[in-house]
Design a protein around this motif. Structure first.
Motif, PDB file in Angstrom:
ATOM      1  N   TYR A  67       0.652  -1.261  -0.007  1.00  0.00           N
ATOM      2  CA  TYR A  67      -0.021  -0.109   0.148  1.00  0.00           C
ATOM      3  C   TYR A  67       0.974   1.178  -0.065  1.00  0.00           C
ATOM      4  O   TYR A  67       1.810   1.219   0.693  1.00  0.00           O
ATOM      5  CB  TYR A  67      -0.863   0.317   1.370  1.00  0.00           C
ATOM      6  CG  TYR A  67      -1.888  -0.947   1.399  1.00  0.00           C
ATOM      7  CD1 TYR A  67      -3.238  -0.939   0.796  1.00  0.00           C
ATOM      8  CD2 TYR A  67      -1.586  -2.367   2.065  1.00  0.00           C
ATOM      9  CE1 TYR A  67      -3.977  -2.137   0.894  1.00  0.00           C
ATOM     10  CE2 TYR A  67      -2.446  -3.047   2.260  1.00  0.00           C
ATOM     11  CZ  TYR A  67      -3.764  -3.114   1.751  1.00  0.00           C
ATOM     12  OH  TYR A  67      -4.574  -4.060   1.843  1.00  0.00           O
TER      13      TYR A  67
ATOM     14  N   THR B 187      -5.514  -8.363   3.106  1.00  0.00           N
ATOM     15  CA  THR B 187      -4.840  -8.005   1.872  1.00  0.00           C
ATOM     16  C   THR B 187      -5.022  -9.186   0.816  1.00  0.00           C
ATOM     17  O   THR B 187      -5.041  -8.973  -0.267  1.00  0.00           O
ATOM     18  CB  THR B 187      -3.527  -7.520   1.970  1.00  0.00           C
ATOM     19  OG1 THR B 187      -3.531  -6.599   2.989  1.00  0.00           O
ATOM     20  CG2 THR B 187      -2.737  -6.987   0.873  1.00  0.00           C
TER      21      THR B 187
ATOM     22  N   SER C  19      -0.970  -9.060   9.782  1.00  0.00           N
ATOM     23  CA  SER C  19      -0.077 -10.175   9.085  1.00  0.00           C
ATOM     24  C   SER C  19      -0.292 -10.345   7.575  1.00  0.00           C
ATOM     25  O   SER C  19       0.201 -10.914   6.825  1.00  0.00           O
ATOM     26  CB  SER C  19      -0.350 -11.237   9.736  1.00  0.00           C
ATOM     27  OG  SER C  19      -1.688 -11.878   9.548  1.00  0.00           O
ATOM     28  N   GLY C  20      -1.477  -9.624   7.039  1.00  0.00           N
ATOM     29  CA  GLY C  20      -1.659  -9.507   5.469  1.00  0.00           C
ATOM     30  C   GLY C  20      -2.855 -10.409   5.104  1.00  0.00           C
ATOM     31  O   GLY C  20      -3.061 -10.544   4.026  1.00  0.00           O
TER      32      GLY C  20
ATOM     33  N   GLU D 267     -12.990 -12.569   9.157  1.00  0.00           N
ATOM     34  CA  GLU D 267     -13.466 -12.364  10.608  1.00  0.00           C
ATOM     35  C   GLU D 267     -14.781 -11.985  10.961  1.00  0.00           C
ATOM     36  O   GLU D 267     -15.164 -11.364  11.685  1.00  0.00           O
ATOM     37  CB  GLU D 267     -12.509 -11.036  11.151  1.00  0.00           C
ATOM     38  CG  GLU D 267     -10.720 -11.091  10.868  1.00  0.00           C
ATOM     39  CD  GLU D 267     -10.059 -11.335  12.000  1.00  0.00           C
ATOM     40  OE1 GLU D 267     -10.530 -11.748  13.129  1.00  0.00           O
ATOM     41  OE2 GLU D 267      -8.776 -11.179  11.841  1.00  0.00           O
TER      42      GLU D 267
ATOM     43  N   SER E 117       2.835  -5.443   2.297  1.00  0.00           N
ATOM     44  CA  SER E 117       1.794  -5.986   3.437  1.00  0.00           C
ATOM     45  C   SER E 117       1.553  -7.510   2.995  1.00  0.00           C
ATOM     46  O   SER E 117       1.135  -8.496   3.898  1.00  0.00           O
ATOM     47  CB  SER E 117       0.451  -5.250   3.076  1.00  0.00           C
ATOM     48  OG  SER E 117       0.539  -3.977   3.472  1.00  0.00           O
TER      49      SER E 117
ATOM     50  N   TYR F 124       1.597   4.577   1.446  1.00  0.00           N
ATOM     51  CA  TYR F 124       0.964   5.359   2.618  1.00  0.00           C
ATOM     52  C   TYR F 124       2.106   6.034   3.343  1.00  0.00           C
ATOM     53  O   TYR F 124       3.025   6.069   3.657  1.00  0.00           O
ATOM     54  CB  TYR F 124       0.776   4.068   3.838  1.00  0.00           C
ATOM     55  CG  TYR F 124       0.417   4.508   5.156  1.00  0.00           C
ATOM     56  CD1 TYR F 124      -0.981   4.978   5.119  1.00  0.00           C
ATOM     57  CD2 TYR F 124       0.982   4.757   6.167  1.00  0.00           C
ATOM     58  CE1 TYR F 124      -1.596   5.682   6.194  1.00  0.00           C
ATOM     59  CE2 TYR F 124       0.347   5.334   7.362  1.00  0.00           C
ATOM     60  CZ  TYR F 124      -0.837   5.595   7.322  1.00  0.00           C
ATOM     61  OH  TYR F 124      -1.412   6.102   8.679  1.00  0.00           O
TER      62      TYR F 124
ATOM     63  N   ASN G  52      -2.785  -9.523  14.011  1.00  0.00           N
ATOM     64  CA  ASN G  52      -3.234  -8.362  13.116  1.00  0.00           C
ATOM     65  C   ASN G  52      -1.935  -7.826  12.651  1.00  0.00           C
ATOM     66  O   ASN G  52      -0.763  -7.815  12.942  1.00  0.00           O
ATOM     67  CB  ASN G  52      -3.295  -7.177  14.332  1.00  0.00           C
ATOM     68  CG  ASN G  52      -4.622  -7.568  15.136  1.00  0.00           C
ATOM     69  OD1 ASN G  52      -4.609  -7.181  16.343  1.00  0.00           O
ATOM     70  ND2 ASN G  52      -5.661  -7.967  14.482  1.00  0.00           N
TER      71      ASN G  52
HETATM   72  N1  LIG Z   1      -5.380   0.698   3.179  1.00  0.00           N
HETATM   73  C1  LIG Z   1      -4.244   0.514   3.684  1.00  0.00           C
HETATM   74  N2  LIG Z   1      -3.218   1.745   3.585  1.00  0.00           N
HETATM   75  C2  LIG Z   1      -2.144   1.501   3.947  1.00  0.00           C
HETATM   76  N3  LIG Z   1      -1.620   0.426   4.889  1.00  0.00           N
HETATM   77  C3  LIG Z   1      -2.588  -0.683   4.970  1.00  0.00           C
HETATM   78  C4  LIG Z   1      -3.819  -0.501   4.408  1.00  0.00           C
HETATM   79  N4  LIG Z   1      -4.640  -1.649   4.727  1.00  0.00           N
HETATM   80  C5  LIG Z   1      -3.603  -2.483   5.338  1.00  0.00           C
HETATM   81  N5  LIG Z   1      -2.293  -1.861   5.410  1.00  0.00           N
HETATM   82  C6  LIG Z   1      -1.358  -2.387   5.954  1.00  0.00           C
HETATM   83  O1  LIG Z   1      -1.096  -3.426   5.546  1.00  0.00           O
HETATM   84  C7  LIG Z   1      -0.510  -4.726   6.477  1.00  0.00           C
HETATM   85  C8  LIG Z   1      -1.301  -5.878   6.136  1.00  0.00           C
HETATM   86  O2  LIG Z   1      -2.670  -5.366   6.730  1.00  0.00           O
HETATM   87  P1  LIG Z   1      -4.007  -6.466   6.400  1.00  0.00           P
HETATM   88  O3  LIG Z   1      -5.254  -5.553   6.862  1.00  0.00           O
HETATM   89  O4  LIG Z   1      -4.022  -7.240   5.278  1.00  0.00           O
HETATM   90  O5  LIG Z   1      -3.750  -7.347   7.827  1.00  0.00           O
HETATM   91  P2  LIG Z   1      -4.711  -8.327   8.516  1.00  0.00           P
HETATM   92  O6  LIG Z   1      -4.029  -9.490   8.747  1.00  0.00           O
HETATM   93  O7  LIG Z   1      -5.823  -8.514   7.835  1.00  0.00           O
HETATM   94  O8  LIG Z   1      -4.901  -7.497  10.015  1.00  0.00           O
HETATM   95  P3  LIG Z   1      -6.124  -7.587  11.060  1.00  0.00           P
HETATM   96  O9  LIG Z   1      -6.052  -8.890  11.864  1.00  0.00           O
HETATM   97  O10 LIG Z   1      -5.901  -6.522  12.002  1.00  0.00           O
HETATM   98  O11 LIG Z   1      -7.332  -7.568  10.212  1.00  0.00           O
HETATM   99  C9  LIG Z   1      -0.576  -3.837   7.876  1.00  0.00           C
HETATM  100  O12 LIG Z   1       0.552  -3.519   8.150  1.00  0.00           O
HETATM  101  C10 LIG Z   1      -1.639  -2.882   7.485  1.00  0.00           C
HETATM  102  O13 LIG Z   1      -1.135  -1.802   8.480  1.00  0.00           O
END
Ligand SMILES: Nc1ncnc2c1ncn2[C@@H]1O[C@H](COP(=O)(O)OP(=O)(O)OP(=O)(O)O)[C@@H](O)[C@H]1O
Ligand SMILES: [Mg+2]
Length: 277
Positions: free
Chosen positions: A13, A48, A44-45, A167, A22, A15, A42
């Motif tokens: 991403y 994404t 871990s991707g 989730e 990610s 940012y 949290n």
């Molecule tokens: N829209 C975004 N813009 C910038 N960074 C992002 C965005 N969405 C996710 N990230 C970053 O990408 C990484 C993976 O995020 P992701 O949401 O895929 O994780 P997750 O495993 O689903 O986490 P969670 O358990 O919190 O839902 C994290 O470091 C997050 O901060």
């Protein structure tokens, strides 16, 4: 052939000017009709990755095929979304109408379903999730578990081959969680859907055919629930806590008590401790 084939998939991403990976080279093939759980803490991707399967994010690097369609080709986006429905975490913000049947019909209209087919498809989807009779009600009047079942019906009406749950039980109380898990079980066992279920609750992973563990955007392990959930090192490396019965098994072993096998669930723990019952 696998219904989902991700090979070396990467995503960053943008940012505040920086690009962090990610997901960082995920190779994962998911078979048709499989129930796969993705576990990871949290960040871990997990989401994404799921958003790629549903063509909500463009492929930046690596390869991805969903239901035989190349996700790198923008022309395939709508077709991929039709094959792959997604149910999100928050039961409250997945509805566009305050009447359940209209909400489900809206999704069907978006996919150009012939008008004459819509009522029967709405009815069938509601029956599968056990919410028939709620057609004229408002989703906002329902419990969290019921709301999620309506969200599932909205996805089911489109008849996707794959359903992603991101989730989808995490905001529910134990009863609501059980309702949704039973519904997912039915979609898998009776409707033959391919299920990709994201969770950070290790207990929910016991239900799957296979469990994949994500950490820092990478796939760090995969296997049967028994292989993954009794692997303390793998869980530790992913920042996850083992299920309580697994922890009890290893704690007892440290005290010199070795049980005949490592239980995954409360029920198995009782069986191992009281084999005559
Ligand atoms: N829209 C975004 N813009 C910038 N960074 C992002 C965005 N969405 C996710 N990230 C970053 O990408 C990484 C993976 O995020 P992701 O949401 O895929 O994780 P997750 O495993 O689903 O986490 P969670 O358990 O919190 O839902 C994290 O470091 C997050 O901060
Ligand atoms: Mg997430």
């Amino acid at each position: 052939m696998a219904i989902i084939e991700a090979t070396d998939l990467v995503h960053s991403y943008e940012y505040e000017g920086s690009h962090n990976r990610s997901i960082d080279g995920i190779t994962l093939h998911i078979e048709q009709g499989e129930w796969l759980v993705i576990l990871g803490k949290n960040g871990s991707g997990k989401t994404t990755f799921a958003k790629h399967i549903n063509a909500l994010l463009p492929v930046q690097g690596g390869e991805l095929s969903v239901a035989g369609l190349d996700a790198r080709d923008p022309a395939n986006i709508w077709e991929i979304r039709r094959h792959c429905g997604m149910v999100f975490q928050d039961p409250n913000n997945q509805f566009v109408s305050s009447v359940i049947e209209e909400d489900i019909a809206f999704g069907l209209e978006n996919y150009d379903t012939p008008e004459g087919e819509i009522p029967a498809r709405v009815e069938r989807a509601l029956a599968i999730v056990g919410m028939d009779g709620f057609e004229k009600k408002s989703p906002h009047m329902l419990s969290g578990g019921q709301k999620q079942r309506i969200a599932i019906a909205g996805v089911l009406a489109i008849d996707p081959q794959i359903i992603l749950f991101d989730e989808a039980t995490s905001m529910l109380d134990p009863e609501g969680r059980q309702e949704v898990l039973s519904t997912i079980h039915k979609l898998h066992a009776e409707e033959g859907k391919t299920i990709v279920m994201i969770t950070h609750l290790v207990e929910e992973a016991t239900l799957a055919d296979r469990v994949a563990v994500f950490s820092q955007g990478r796939l760090i392990g995969a296997g049967s629930p028994r292989e993954v959930l009794s692997d303390l090192d793998l869980l530790h490396n992913a920042g996850l806590t083992p299920p309580l019965p697994v922890k009890a098994y290893y704690d007892l072993q440290k005290e010199g008590v070795t049980l005949p096998c490592c239980p995954l669930t409360h029920h198995e723990l009782v069986e191992v401790l009281c084999p005559s019952k």
